[in-house]
Scaffold this active site. Structure first.
Site, PDB file in Angstrom:
ATOM      1  N   GLU A 242     -16.931 -20.673  12.511  1.00 42.58           N
ATOM      2  CA  GLU A 242     -16.996 -21.296  13.845  1.00 42.58           C
ATOM      3  C   GLU A 242     -15.656 -21.902  14.249  1.00 42.58           C
ATOM      4  OE1 GLU A 242     -19.422 -20.451  15.431  1.00 42.58           O
ATOM      5  OE2 GLU A 242     -20.797 -19.937  13.827  1.00 42.58           O
ATOM      6  N   GLY A 243     -14.578 -21.262  13.832  1.00 40.49           N
ATOM      7  CA  GLY A 243     -13.236 -21.727  14.191  1.00 40.49           C
ATOM      8  C   GLY A 243     -12.610 -22.496  13.049  1.00 40.49           C
TER       9      GLY A 243
END
Length: 616
Positions: free
Chosen positions: A469-470
């Site tokens: 998620e980054g």
């Protein structure tokens, strides 16, 4: 469950702040403190959306979550780790305990807990919903990932899908009959979404046919549910280049007939499973779309349905990603938390050595928690995991404010502050929750490095969170490159004002020194931000963005520890004393880290920026 919490006697040693907990998954006492004594979630019941709720219904949801997590999720956590998913005849096969646990979860109505009653939900506040789901992430992060992804998928479609799409896909998801995914990354592109190549060609009937490959898709294939609803990023031919040309599509594993029944198998194929260091209970997949293995309607290409408008897919997907980022932060926190609780129990029961001043080698050995360095590690871990939990639940409370506050101004304020805090809420716990797991291994000593104790698995599971998620680097670029300068610095100013409102309340208390140091750190953050962007050189300003993120994260968590310390005023219980000790630790040991990081940033150090790749 409503467990009782035995008091630590006043004549016990100085480590009495290590208040025992009835669960090694999470501390219910801490969650009750955060929800009720600090965030006052019961006050939300005055708002129309939550008017049917009370402290009793919130506590009942927490009781239910603790019971199901304890009885159905935690028992197979190690089994799922030792028996990771594998492929048989093109299908992903999981241990049967996963399906059984998820059936209990969905039958209890927990999939729809925070959703509208219209869709079978309980309309719990998001704050309570996050606390409820934290039990499942801590008990078994691999199994909990399936509903986590499904709830995010459903929320995106509720926000951006048509009513027909909501009725077709969201309702079965919230009933637990279908699960959902988010399919962004591709083997050649990774996090660089501008470079995805998956194509979506429009058809005469209004649908699209997708071709391409997606990598790292959690929950991308399994036999847990009747259907899987993939949300897929793809480009429509002729659209704008880069991220501006990305659209979002619903691509189900099985096509859905007009009456809601399942039709043909869609042209989505499981091409492989990734073998992970941890988090093994969640299938992580390579999916091929449109390779012609299945031909719905006699035509190759996976059938997809456009969500919203063309070329706005990344905007829509960020609705799910931002929710997922806060959820990842909570997940990283609770994995660190359960590691801390296991280490605390071990330190209280493992006897080894004697106090430094003991002269008699025949004297009995003492629990290792008696040794100062072990208490240091436990206190550090406590400050990270309880600080991270406060951060996650505070952001969840901002979601409730954003959606239900009485005035537009209050809702806008919450939205801006949440936007500002999202990269911190994802990245800080992902870094420091993992440090807590590292410390849990260290407390166990040699035993911690073996598979005989669960702390090594907690570390492996948590190591994913700084990546998905980054990554930490992406979050730091988001914070320094976008969030602190958006709207002319309005988000940064609001954060500073919010922190200052807390430090003013600390004036005249035992925490006045903490407040003064925090005020100085906030002022320094503003000055350093101005210095970085005053260079006129974006490459130089952003070169050391990860250092900025670390400093900002420590400031935010220091503020939340000051908030918790103030919420303990007037109580002499051992639980509250533990909070005060952890707050003091974070003030004296952790907040000073910020100064060094700001010194480095303010010097405009070019060491990394000027190092040519060929010398590495």
């Amino acid at each position: 469950m409503g467990a009782t919490y035995p008091a630590v006697r006043r004549d016990e040693p100085a480590y009495a702040w290590c208040v025992p907990t009835p669960s090694l998954i999470l501390s219910r006492r801490d969650l009750d403190f955060l929800l009720h004594e600090w965030l006052d979630v019961e006050s939300l019941t005055k708002r129309p959306r939550f008017a049917e709720h009370s402290r009793e219904t919130f506590d009942a949801a927490m009781d239910l979550a603790e019971q199901i997590a304890t009885d159905h999720f935690a028992p197979h956590n190690r089994t799922a780790d030792e028996n990771e998913p594998h492929m048989v005849d093109g299908q992903a096969v999981l241990i049967p305990e996963v399906a059984k646990a998820l059936e209990v979860f969905t039958d209890a109505g927990l999939m729809a807990g925070s959703f509208d009653e219209e869709y079978g939900g309980m309309q719990l506040p998001h704050t309570v919903g996050q606390a409820v789901f934290a039990w499942f992430k801590a008990a078994n992060v691999g199994t909990s990932a399936y509903p986590f992804l499904t709830m995010g998928n459903a929320r995106l479609l509720l926000a951006h899908g048509t009513q027909e799409q909501i009725d077709t896909y969201v309702r079965p998801e919230l009933e637990g009959r279908w699960f959902g995914t988010m399919a962004l990354s591709e083997p050649q592109a990774g996090s660089s979404l501008a470079d995805i190549t998956t194509r979506a060609v429009p058809q005469d009937d209004g649908s699209y046919r997708l071709t391409g490959n997606k990598m790292w898709i959690s929950g991308g294939d399994h036999e847990l549910t009747e259907n899987i609803v993939h949300l897929v990023l793809a480009k429509i031919p002729g659209g704008p280049p880069g991220v501006k040309g990305i659209s979002l599509f619903i691509v189900p594993k099985f096509l859905v007939n007009p009456d809601g029944s399942l039709g043909e198998r869609n042209d989505v194929v499981l091409a492989g499973l990734n073998h992970k260091m941890g988090y093994r209970g969640t299938t992580n997949t390579l999916l091929n779309f449109g390779e012609g293995v299945h031909t719905p309607g006699g035509q190759a290409g996976a059938v997809g349905h456009l969500v919203g408008e063309p070329h706005r897919g990344l905007t829509y997907m960020f609705h799910m990603m931002n929710e997922a980022r806060i959820g990842v932060g909570v997940g990283a926190t609770v994995l660190g938390y359960t590691g801390y609780l296991h280490a605390l129990e071990y330190a209280r029961t493992r006897t080894q050595g004697r106090p430094a001043g003991a002269k008699d080698p025949a004297s009995p050995m003492v629990p290792i928690v008696e040794h100062t360095d072990v208490r240091r590690m436990l206190l550090a871990a406590k400050s990270y995991v309880e600080g991270g939990m406060a951060l996650g639940l505070y952001c969840a409370r901002l979601v409730d404010e954003e959606q239900t506050a009485e005035t537009p101004e209050e809702r806008e304020r919450a939205h801006l502050l949440l936007d500002m805090l999202t990269p911190v809420a994802k990245a800080w716990p992902s870094q420091w929750g993992l440090v807590a797991n590292d410390l849990a291994i260290q407390v166990h000593g040699g035993y911690g490095y073996t598979r005989d104790y669960p702390v090594e698995q907690f570390y492996r599971d948590n190591r994913l969170n700084p990546i998905h998620e980054g990554t930490q680097g992406i979050q730091s670029l988001d914070l320094l490159g976008r969030k602190v300068v958006m709207q002319g610095g309005a988000g940064l100013a609001l954060l500073g004002k919010t922190i200052t409102s807390t430090t003013r309340r600390a004036a005249g208390t035992e925490w006045a020194g903490f407040a003064a140091d925090l005020d100085a750190a906030v002022a320094r953050m503003g000055a350093v931000t101005a210095a970085l962007w005053g260079t006129g050189d974006p490459d130089l300003a952003l070169a050391n963005s990860h250092v900025y993120l670390e400093a900002a994260g420590h400031i935010v968590v220091a503020w939340l520890w000051l908030e918790q310390a103030l919420a303990c005023e007037g109580s002499t219980s051992d639980f509250h004393e533990g909070k005060r000790r952890a707050a003091r630790y974070f003030w004296r040991w952790e907040l000073p880290r910020v100064g060094h990081r700001f010194d480095l940033l303010e010097s405009l150090d070019r060491t990394v920026l000027d190092t040519p790749p060929h010398v590495l």
